[in-house]
Enzyme design. Structure first.
Site, mmCIF file in Angstrom:
data_model
loop_
_atom_site.group_PDB
_atom_site.id
_atom_site.type_symbol
_atom_site.label_atom_id
_atom_site.label_comp_id
_atom_site.label_asym_id
_atom_site.label_seq_id
_atom_site.Cartn_x
_atom_site.Cartn_y
_atom_site.Cartn_z
ATOM 1 N NE ARG A 109 -2.539 -54.222 12.158
ATOM 2 C CZ ARG A 109 -1.959 -53.148 12.699
ATOM 3 N NH1 ARG A 109 -0.865 -52.649 12.182
ATOM 4 N NH2 ARG A 109 -2.469 -52.599 13.746
ATOM 5 N NE ARG A 124 -3.347 -44.278 16.384
ATOM 6 C CZ ARG A 124 -2.731 -45.462 16.361
ATOM 7 N NH1 ARG A 124 -1.416 -45.535 16.551
ATOM 8 N NH2 ARG A 124 -3.419 -46.557 16.138
ATOM 9 N NE ARG A 177 -6.109 -49.706 17.418
ATOM 10 C CZ ARG A 177 -5.667 -48.686 18.168
ATOM 11 N NH1 ARG A 177 -6.537 -47.779 18.638
ATOM 12 N NH2 ARG A 177 -4.399 -48.555 18.442
ATOM 13 C CE LYS A 179 2.117 -52.648 16.515
ATOM 14 N NZ LYS A 179 1.138 -52.664 17.616
ATOM 15 N NE ARG A 216 -1.325 -44.339 20.737
ATOM 16 C CZ ARG A 216 -1.323 -45.482 20.082
ATOM 17 N NH1 ARG A 216 -0.191 -46.116 19.848
ATOM 18 N NH2 ARG A 216 -2.453 -45.990 19.662
HETATM 19 P P1 AP5 Z 1 2.898 -47.361 21.193
HETATM 20 O O1 AP5 Z 1 4.371 -47.597 21.068
HETATM 21 O O2 AP5 Z 1 2.329 -46.170 20.537
HETATM 22 O O3 AP5 Z 1 2.116 -48.696 20.804
HETATM 23 P P2 AP5 Z 1 1.976 -49.449 19.405
HETATM 24 O O4 AP5 Z 1 2.353 -50.884 19.623
HETATM 25 O O5 AP5 Z 1 2.675 -48.706 18.325
HETATM 26 O O6 AP5 Z 1 0.406 -49.420 19.280
HETATM 27 P P3 AP5 Z 1 -0.551 -48.878 18.129
HETATM 28 O O7 AP5 Z 1 -1.826 -48.507 18.787
HETATM 29 O O8 AP5 Z 1 0.126 -47.878 17.278
HETATM 30 O O9 AP5 Z 1 -0.746 -50.203 17.354
HETATM 31 P P4 AP5 Z 1 -1.848 -50.521 16.360
HETATM 32 O O10 AP5 Z 1 -1.304 -51.773 15.823
HETATM 33 O O11 AP5 Z 1 -3.208 -50.621 16.926
HETATM 34 O O12 AP5 Z 1 -1.929 -49.228 15.412
HETATM 35 P P5 AP5 Z 1 -1.344 -48.935 13.971
HETATM 36 O O13 AP5 Z 1 -1.022 -47.507 13.876
HETATM 37 O O14 AP5 Z 1 -0.294 -49.908 13.618
HETATM 38 O O15 AP5 Z 1 2.580 -47.316 22.770
HETATM 39 C C1 AP5 Z 1 1.266 -46.987 23.233
HETATM 40 C C2 AP5 Z 1 1.375 -46.036 24.438
HETATM 41 O O16 AP5 Z 1 1.947 -46.730 25.535
HETATM 42 C C3 AP5 Z 1 2.265 -44.811 24.193
HETATM 43 O O17 AP5 Z 1 1.658 -43.681 24.776
HETATM 44 C C4 AP5 Z 1 3.579 -45.152 24.897
HETATM 45 O O18 AP5 Z 1 4.191 -43.999 25.444
HETATM 46 C C5 AP5 Z 1 3.149 -46.105 26.000
HETATM 47 N N1 AP5 Z 1 4.119 -47.175 26.204
HETATM 48 C C6 AP5 Z 1 4.810 -47.863 25.246
HETATM 49 N N2 AP5 Z 1 5.600 -48.809 25.804
HETATM 50 C C7 AP5 Z 1 5.403 -48.709 27.159
HETATM 51 C C8 AP5 Z 1 5.946 -49.413 28.284
HETATM 52 N N3 AP5 Z 1 6.855 -50.413 28.141
HETATM 53 N N4 AP5 Z 1 5.508 -49.068 29.522
HETATM 54 C C9 AP5 Z 1 4.585 -48.043 29.664
HETATM 55 N N5 AP5 Z 1 4.055 -47.340 28.633
HETATM 56 C C10 AP5 Z 1 4.456 -47.668 27.404
HETATM 57 O O19 AP5 Z 1 -2.615 -49.233 13.058
HETATM 58 C C11 AP5 Z 1 -3.762 -48.404 13.127
HETATM 59 C C12 AP5 Z 1 -4.809 -48.891 12.138
HETATM 60 O O20 AP5 Z 1 -4.289 -48.783 10.791
HETATM 61 C C13 AP5 Z 1 -5.228 -50.357 12.269
HETATM 62 O O21 AP5 Z 1 -6.247 -50.520 13.238
HETATM 63 C C14 AP5 Z 1 -5.701 -50.664 10.841
HETATM 64 O O22 AP5 Z 1 -6.978 -50.130 10.608
HETATM 65 C C15 AP5 Z 1 -4.711 -49.893 9.990
HETATM 66 N N6 AP5 Z 1 -3.509 -50.670 9.641
HETATM 67 C C16 AP5 Z 1 -2.214 -50.392 9.987
HETATM 68 N N7 AP5 Z 1 -1.368 -51.304 9.504
HETATM 69 C C17 AP5 Z 1 -2.141 -52.217 8.839
HETATM 70 C C18 AP5 Z 1 -1.839 -53.414 8.140
HETATM 71 N N8 AP5 Z 1 -0.580 -53.884 8.034
HETATM 72 N N9 AP5 Z 1 -2.872 -54.081 7.576
HETATM 73 C C19 AP5 Z 1 -4.142 -53.627 7.655
HETATM 74 N N10 AP5 Z 1 -4.496 -52.507 8.309
HETATM 75 C C20 AP5 Z 1 -3.504 -51.794 8.900
HETATM 76 MG MG MG Z 2 2.036 -47.626 16.646
#
Ligand code: AP5
Ligand code: MG
Ligand code: ZN
Length: 214
Positions: free
Chosen positions: A88, A161, A172, A13, A127
């Site tokens: 979410r 992170r 997660r 994402k 990552r």
């Molecule tokens: P990356 O693009 O970073 O993945 P992502 O989908 O953004 O994954 P996240 O871990 O950020 O998602 P998340 O939902 O757990 O975390 P968030 O910050 O939203 O890609 C990952 C890696 O893979 C990178 O190194 C990239 O280079 C590589 N990659 C990408 N695409 C690739 C491909 N096609 N092939 C190979 N490699 C690839 O949330 C964190 C925390 O915040 C949550 O756990 C929660 O506690 C809180 N939170 C956030 N939003 C909410 C909400 N709306 N409601 C409640 N709590 C929330």
């Molecule tokens: Mg992300």
């Protein structure tokens, strides 16, 4: 144009949002990034959110919807929004409808990144990102062009992170399955969901998304 990128942790994402920002001048609205900024700045929201995030659980619906609402408030009405990691839960999906309506916006696309969960742990533990500009990288899949130097800004400090460890990732993923995946039918009923193979390489995923948006 307003779009949601949906998918489990590590689906891509954030990676794809950054690319759409560069190519289309859209704005990425990542609740994860907003919460991490609040934690770093030790604001009251950050202080409440830190332990929840470190455990891999979801922060309260009220907090994240308030963050999104404030960001949209400050945005130029002509700039498209990419919702990354929001909504979410069903409650957040309903809140987003209200927030968008208030700003005269509507949702054009929900893009679900379909991925194989077993591959995600490897993605997440590899990552890292630039400590200066936030550009995302991966130990295997997306290394800086010059070792130790950010492609975008030339900085040499990188960060990881605290929630990117295997145990937290499993929590997660379970949260995603239990609370987030069930909101897809809401958008399916509106006929706005497109599914993209998130296991393809990064460039190919971007091409697929571009094709959907144009
Ligand atoms: P990356 O693009 O970073 O993945 P992502 O989908 O953004 O994954 P996240 O871990 O950020 O998602 P998340 O939902 O757990 O975390 P968030 O910050 O939203 O890609 C990952 C890696 O893979 C990178 O190194 C990239 O280079 C590589 N990659 C990408 N695409 C690739 C491909 N096609 N092939 C190979 N490699 C690839 O949330 C964190 C925390 O915040 C949550 O756990 C929660 O506690 C809180 N939170 C956030 N939003 C909410 C909400 N709306 N409601 C409640 N709590 C929330
Ligand atoms: Mg992300
Ligand atoms: Zn940088």
């Amino acid at each position: 144009m307003n779009i949601i990128l949906l998918g489990p942790p590590g689906a891509g994402k954030g990676t794809q949002s950054q690319r759409l920002v560069d190519r289309r001048g859209m704005r990425q609205l990542s609740t994860g990034d907003m919460l991490r900024a609040a934690v770093k700045a030790q604001t009251p929201i950050g202080q409440r959110a830190k332990a929840v995030m470190d455990a891999g659980e979801l922060v309260s619906d009220e907090i994240v919807s308030a963050l999104i609402s404030a960001e949209l408030e400050a945005m130029d009405e002509d700039t498209g929004a990419i919702f990354d990691g929001y909504p979410r839960t069903a409650v957040q999906a309903a809140a987003l409808d209200e927030i968008l309506a208030k700003h005269g916006r509507s949702l054009d696309h929900v893009i679900e990144l379909e991925v194989n969960e077993d591959a995600l742990v490897e993605r997440i533990v590899g990552r890292f990102s630039c400590a200066n500009c936030g550009k995302g990288y991966h130990d295997i899949f997306e290394r800086p062009k010059v070792e130790g130097v950010c492609d975008v800004c030339g900085a040499t400090e990188f960060k990881r992170r605290p929630d990117d460890n295997e145990e937290t990732v499993r929590t997660r993923m379970a949260e995603y399955r239990a609370k987030t995946a069930p909101i897809l039918p809401i958008y399916d009923a509106q006929g706005i969901v497109s599914r993209v193979d998130g296991m393809a390489d990064i460039e190919a995923v971007t091409d697929r998304i571009e094709a959907i948006l144009s």
